[in-house]
Write an enzyme that holds these catalytic residues in place. Structure first.
Site, PDB file in Angstrom:
ATOM      1  N   ASP A 163       1.126  -1.240  -0.144  1.00 62.82           N
ATOM      2  CA  ASP A 163       0.020  -0.117  -0.122  1.00 62.82           C
ATOM      3  C   ASP A 163       0.983   1.279   0.056  1.00 62.82           C
ATOM      4  O   ASP A 163       2.191   1.186   0.207  1.00 62.82           O
ATOM      5  CB  ASP A 163      -0.833  -0.132   1.186  1.00 62.82           C
ATOM      6  CG  ASP A 163      -1.743   1.270   1.289  1.00 62.82           C
ATOM      7  OD1 ASP A 163      -2.310   1.714   0.192  1.00 62.82           O
ATOM      8  OD2 ASP A 163      -1.795   1.712   2.451  1.00 62.82           O
ATOM      9  N   ASP A 219       0.016   5.260   1.009  1.00 62.78           N
ATOM     10  CA  ASP A 219      -0.093   6.252   1.898  1.00 62.78           C
ATOM     11  C   ASP A 219      -0.102   5.542   3.389  1.00 62.78           C
ATOM     12  O   ASP A 219      -0.732   4.730   3.641  1.00 62.78           O
ATOM     13  CB  ASP A 219      -1.447   6.944   1.938  1.00 62.78           C
ATOM     14  CG  ASP A 219      -1.629   7.464   0.479  1.00 62.78           C
ATOM     15  OD1 ASP A 219      -0.655   7.560  -0.347  1.00 62.78           O
ATOM     16  OD2 ASP A 219      -2.830   8.306   0.134  1.00 62.78           O
ATOM     17  N   ASP A 243      -1.324  -0.152   5.968  1.00 67.84           N
ATOM     18  CA  ASP A 243      -1.799   0.256   7.514  1.00 67.84           C
ATOM     19  C   ASP A 243      -3.194   0.160   7.733  1.00 67.84           C
ATOM     20  O   ASP A 243      -3.661   0.686   8.760  1.00 67.84           O
ATOM     21  CB  ASP A 243      -1.258   1.944   7.293  1.00 67.84           C
ATOM     22  CG  ASP A 243      -2.262   2.692   6.456  1.00 67.84           C
ATOM     23  OD1 ASP A 243      -3.081   3.476   6.905  1.00 67.84           O
ATOM     24  OD2 ASP A 243      -2.095   2.454   5.229  1.00 67.84           O
TER      25      ASP A 243
END
Length: 277
Positions: free
Chosen positions: A18, A20, A192
């Site tokens: 991922d 961001d 996250d």
């Protein structure tokens, strides 16, 4: 610790990241808000609101329902935005804005996976106009991102061609595995957000990075490794480790316009503020 260098007589493997708050310390699209303002894509009021939206995003992000509402909002908002202008703004400001917020720990992992013979794939809900150049900067082999339909006039039509979010990320990972010959049981994934649990479940080595509360609970329940990335660093400070020219990024799917995503998170911030990952 990562596994050993790949035995090339075995099926290929990859590491899926991922973007961001996993590879970079902020929202990739919100980071460009000032540049979009200077380019005439958003107004001063939107710039001020994106500062708050960035704070909200860093504090917790959006849940599934909020993301779905955001997608509809973005689709209408970006209609008529010139795609080439967005790409030019990103290209002109990429190094100044993104280079300083890349996590040192993530950059090290990318290097280690490449050294071990694994492909590196960025899988992001953000727009390809932002994600593709960041992927190239990082030396990623492939990019999966969200994509809006572009009309004959070179502007976004407002229709979503592909939305790289939640289960669709996992589907893209599986499709890549089928087309590239990846053995998912030996692949790695990093995120996250709890919205990426389907992607993490798709591989044999899932990792939670700076996880939100829901993902932390899930990781603890499943005994997934939890990583803490907290050292943003300029890539030039890491050279020559990342000085090797990146391999061509093959885009598995592409993106909602970067400017639209910026304004969409402004919308989410305002909704969260009035209502009160």
């Amino acid at each position: 610790m990562l596994g050993p260098v790949e035995n090339h007589s075995l099926p290929r493997t990859a590491a899926f990241f991922d973007l961001d708050k996993t590879v970079i310390a902020k929202s990739s699209t919100l980071t460009f808000s000032k540049s979009f303002y200077q380019g005439g894509l958003i107004n001063r009021r939107a710039v001020l609101r994106t500062a708050y939206a960035q704070f909200v995003f860093m504090a917790g992000g959006a849940d599934h329902d909020q993301m779905e509402r955001m997608r509809a909002y973005l689709s209408a908002l970006c209609r008529g935005w010139n795609v080439q202008q967005v790409k030019e703004i990103v290209a002109e400001t990429l190094h100044d804005l993104i280079d300083p917020i890349i996590y040192d720990e993530a950059a090290s992992l990318i290097e280690e996976h490449h050294t071990a013979g694994r492909d590196v794939v960025i899988v992001s809900t953000s727009g390809a106009e932002v994600v593709e150049p960041i992927g190239e900067l990082l030396g990623a082999d492939r990019v999966v991102a969200t994509r809006m339909v572009v009309g004959e006039d070179g502007c976004f039509t407002g229709e979503v061609e592909y939305y790289a979010y939640g289960p669709t990320k996992a589907e893209a990972v599986k499709e890549l595995a089928a087309s590239e010959g990846y053995d998912l049981a030996r692949c790695y994934a990093y995120s996250d957000s709890a919205t990426d649990v389907p992607m993490l479940e798709a591989v044999g080595h899932p990792h939670a990075v700076n996880p939100d509360r829901a993902l932390r609970r899930e990781a603890l329940a499943r005994s997934w490794p939890i990583l803490d990335f907290h050292r943003p660093v300029r890539l030039k400070q890491r050279l020559p480790a990342l000085s090797v020219p990146p391999r061509p990024a093959l885009v598995a799917a592409a993106a909602i316009g970067a400017a639209a995503a910026t304004a969409g998170l402004v919308w989410y911030a305002s909704k969260r503020r009035t209502a009160v990952v």
